[in-house]
Design a protein around this motif. Sequence first.
Motif, PDB file in Angstrom:
ATOM      1  N   ILE A   8     -27.878   9.034 -71.998  1.00  0.00           N
ATOM      2  CA  ILE A   8     -26.215   9.353 -71.100  1.00  0.00           C
ATOM      3  C   ILE A   8     -26.105  10.847 -71.744  1.00  0.00           C
ATOM      4  N   ALA A   9     -26.414  11.361 -73.385  1.00  0.00           N
ATOM      5  CA  ALA A   9     -25.677  12.604 -73.416  1.00  0.00           C
ATOM      6  C   ALA A   9     -26.560  13.653 -72.029  1.00  0.00           C
ATOM      7  N   HIS A  10     -27.985  13.883 -72.464  1.00  0.00           N
ATOM      8  CA  HIS A  10     -28.442  14.805 -71.279  1.00  0.00           C
ATOM      9  C   HIS A  10     -28.064  14.712 -70.286  1.00  0.00           C
ATOM     10  N   ILE A  11     -28.212  13.690 -70.030  1.00  0.00           N
ATOM     11  CA  ILE A  11     -27.185  13.515 -67.728  1.00  0.00           C
ATOM     12  C   ILE A  11     -26.025  14.023 -68.192  1.00  0.00           C
ATOM     13  N   THR A  12     -24.997  13.398 -69.306  1.00  0.00           N
ATOM     14  CA  THR A  12     -23.745  14.443 -69.166  1.00  0.00           C
ATOM     15  C   THR A  12     -23.379  16.009 -69.652  1.00  0.00           C
ATOM     16  N   ARG A  13     -24.840  16.348 -69.831  1.00  0.00           N
ATOM     17  CA  ARG A  13     -24.073  18.017 -70.018  1.00  0.00           C
ATOM     18  C   ARG A  13     -25.262  18.750 -69.168  1.00  0.00           C
ATOM     19  N   ALA A  14     -26.329  17.883 -68.517  1.00  0.00           N
ATOM     20  CA  ALA A  14     -27.167  18.275 -67.476  1.00  0.00           C
ATOM     21  C   ALA A  14     -27.305  18.301 -66.106  1.00  0.00           C
ATOM     22  N   MET A  15     -26.500  17.259 -65.589  1.00  0.00           N
ATOM     23  CA  MET A  15     -25.878  16.874 -64.465  1.00  0.00           C
ATOM     24  C   MET A  15     -25.231  18.264 -63.319  1.00  0.00           C
ATOM     25  N   ALA A  16     -24.016  18.280 -64.519  1.00  0.00           N
ATOM     26  CA  ALA A  16     -22.807  18.828 -63.810  1.00  0.00           C
ATOM     27  C   ALA A  16     -23.864  20.701 -63.111  1.00  0.00           C
ATOM     28  N   SER A  18     -26.402  21.515 -63.429  1.00  0.00           N
ATOM     29  CA  SER A  18     -27.969  21.386 -62.435  1.00  0.00           C
ATOM     30  C   SER A  18     -27.223  21.338 -60.143  1.00  0.00           C
ATOM     31  N   LEU A  19     -26.427  20.389 -60.565  1.00  0.00           N
ATOM     32  CA  LEU A  19     -25.836  20.555 -58.988  1.00  0.00           C
ATOM     33  C   LEU A  19     -24.582  21.927 -58.954  1.00  0.00           C
ATOM     34  N   SER A  20     -24.006  22.556 -60.202  1.00  0.00           N
ATOM     35  CA  SER A  20     -23.648  23.624 -58.970  1.00  0.00           C
ATOM     36  C   SER A  20     -24.573  25.694 -59.770  1.00  0.00           C
ATOM     37  N   ALA A  21     -25.179  25.360 -59.800  1.00  0.00           N
ATOM     38  CA  ALA A  21     -25.753  26.307 -60.038  1.00  0.00           C
ATOM     39  C   ALA A  21     -25.436  27.306 -58.800  1.00  0.00           C
ATOM     40  N   GLY A  22     -25.082  27.233 -57.860  1.00  0.00           N
ATOM     41  CA  GLY A  22     -25.232  28.264 -56.606  1.00  0.00           C
ATOM     42  C   GLY A  22     -26.768  28.104 -55.822  1.00  0.00           C
ATOM     43  N   THR A  23     -27.120  27.339 -56.182  1.00  0.00           N
ATOM     44  CA  THR A  23     -28.552  27.172 -55.669  1.00  0.00           C
ATOM     45  C   THR A  23     -28.169  26.314 -54.187  1.00  0.00           C
ATOM     46  N   MET A  24     -28.538  26.596 -53.006  1.00  0.00           N
ATOM     47  CA  MET A  24     -28.531  25.290 -52.309  1.00  0.00           C
ATOM     48  C   MET A  24     -30.432  25.235 -51.754  1.00  0.00           C
ATOM     49  N   PRO A  25     -31.126  24.285 -51.716  1.00  0.00           N
ATOM     50  CA  PRO A  25     -30.402  22.652 -52.230  1.00  0.00           C
ATOM     51  C   PRO A  25     -30.500  22.857 -54.093  1.00  0.00           C
ATOM     52  N   VAL A  27     -30.661  22.491 -57.469  1.00  0.00           N
ATOM     53  CA  VAL A  27     -31.668  22.394 -58.510  1.00  0.00           C
ATOM     54  C   VAL A  27     -32.794  21.752 -58.746  1.00  0.00           C
ATOM     55  N   PHE A  28     -31.434  20.490 -59.607  1.00  0.00           N
ATOM     56  CA  PHE A  28     -32.059  19.334 -58.884  1.00  0.00           C
ATOM     57  C   PHE A  28     -31.250  18.132 -58.146  1.00  0.00           C
ATOM     58  N   SER A  29     -31.681  17.454 -57.113  1.00  0.00           N
ATOM     59  CA  SER A  29     -31.250  17.036 -56.297  1.00  0.00           C
ATOM     60  C   SER A  29     -29.980  15.251 -56.446  1.00  0.00           C
ATOM     61  N   PHE A  30     -29.389  15.022 -55.832  1.00  0.00           N
ATOM     62  CA  PHE A  30     -28.216  14.305 -55.602  1.00  0.00           C
ATOM     63  C   PHE A  30     -28.729  12.869 -56.218  1.00  0.00           C
ATOM     64  N   ASP A  31     -30.310  12.812 -55.311  1.00  0.00           N
ATOM     65  CA  ASP A  31     -31.570  11.680 -55.973  1.00  0.00           C
ATOM     66  C   ASP A  31     -31.884  11.713 -56.900  1.00  0.00           C
ATOM     67  N   TYR A  32     -32.594  12.673 -57.475  1.00  0.00           N
ATOM     68  CA  TYR A  32     -32.530  12.960 -58.895  1.00  0.00           C
ATOM     69  C   TYR A  32     -31.859  12.331 -60.277  1.00  0.00           C
ATOM     70  N   TRP A  33     -30.587  12.912 -59.182  1.00  0.00           N
ATOM     71  CA  TRP A  33     -29.477  12.082 -60.899  1.00  0.00           C
ATOM     72  C   TRP A  33     -29.443  10.637 -60.546  1.00  0.00           C
ATOM     73  N   TYR A  34     -29.208  10.369 -59.380  1.00  0.00           N
ATOM     74  CA  TYR A  34     -28.212   9.454 -58.508  1.00  0.00           C
ATOM     75  C   TYR A  34     -29.875   8.053 -59.589  1.00  0.00           C
ATOM     76  N   THR A  63     -19.031  11.555 -56.413  1.00  0.00           N
ATOM     77  CA  THR A  63     -17.550  12.917 -55.992  1.00  0.00           C
ATOM     78  C   THR A  63     -18.344  14.051 -55.577  1.00  0.00           C
ATOM     79  N   ARG A  64     -18.920  14.826 -56.160  1.00  0.00           N
ATOM     80  CA  ARG A  64     -19.729  15.945 -55.897  1.00  0.00           C
ATOM     81  C   ARG A  64     -20.100  15.742 -54.498  1.00  0.00           C
ATOM     82  N   HIS A  65     -20.902  14.812 -54.843  1.00  0.00           N
ATOM     83  CA  HIS A  65     -21.775  14.698 -53.251  1.00  0.00           C
ATOM     84  C   HIS A  65     -20.889  14.592 -52.346  1.00  0.00           C
ATOM     85  N   ALA A  66     -20.193  13.756 -51.726  1.00  0.00           N
ATOM     86  CA  ALA A  66     -19.194  13.834 -50.711  1.00  0.00           C
ATOM     87  C   ALA A  66     -18.412  15.572 -50.771  1.00  0.00           C
TER      88      ALA A  66
END
Length: 78
Positions: A8-16, A18-25, A27-34, A63-66
């Motif tokens: 939980i601590a790792h995902i809390t630190r890493a998820m946001a 990795s999703l907003s690193a400015g790359t499309m797609p 770094v790690f997809s929404f599916d990965y985190w899901y 929310t981020r995905h939406a």
Amino acid sequence: MRFIDDEIAHITRAMAPSLSAGTMPAVFSFDYWYERLSALLDLAQITPPQFRAVDALMVELETRHAAIGSKAREALAA
């Protein structure tokens, strides 16, 4: 139990980031985190506080995905 808290601590630190690193797609997809969050919810020994933490991360992910979906639709319409 410690494993779940560490995950939980790792995902809390890493998820946001990795999703907003400015790359499309992302770094790690929404599916990965899901999948990572869903795996935690499937554990039989998850405690109520851990469940709430994972649930909050799921809400943040959705929310981020939406938001990304809205921006993509706006860009296509422009």
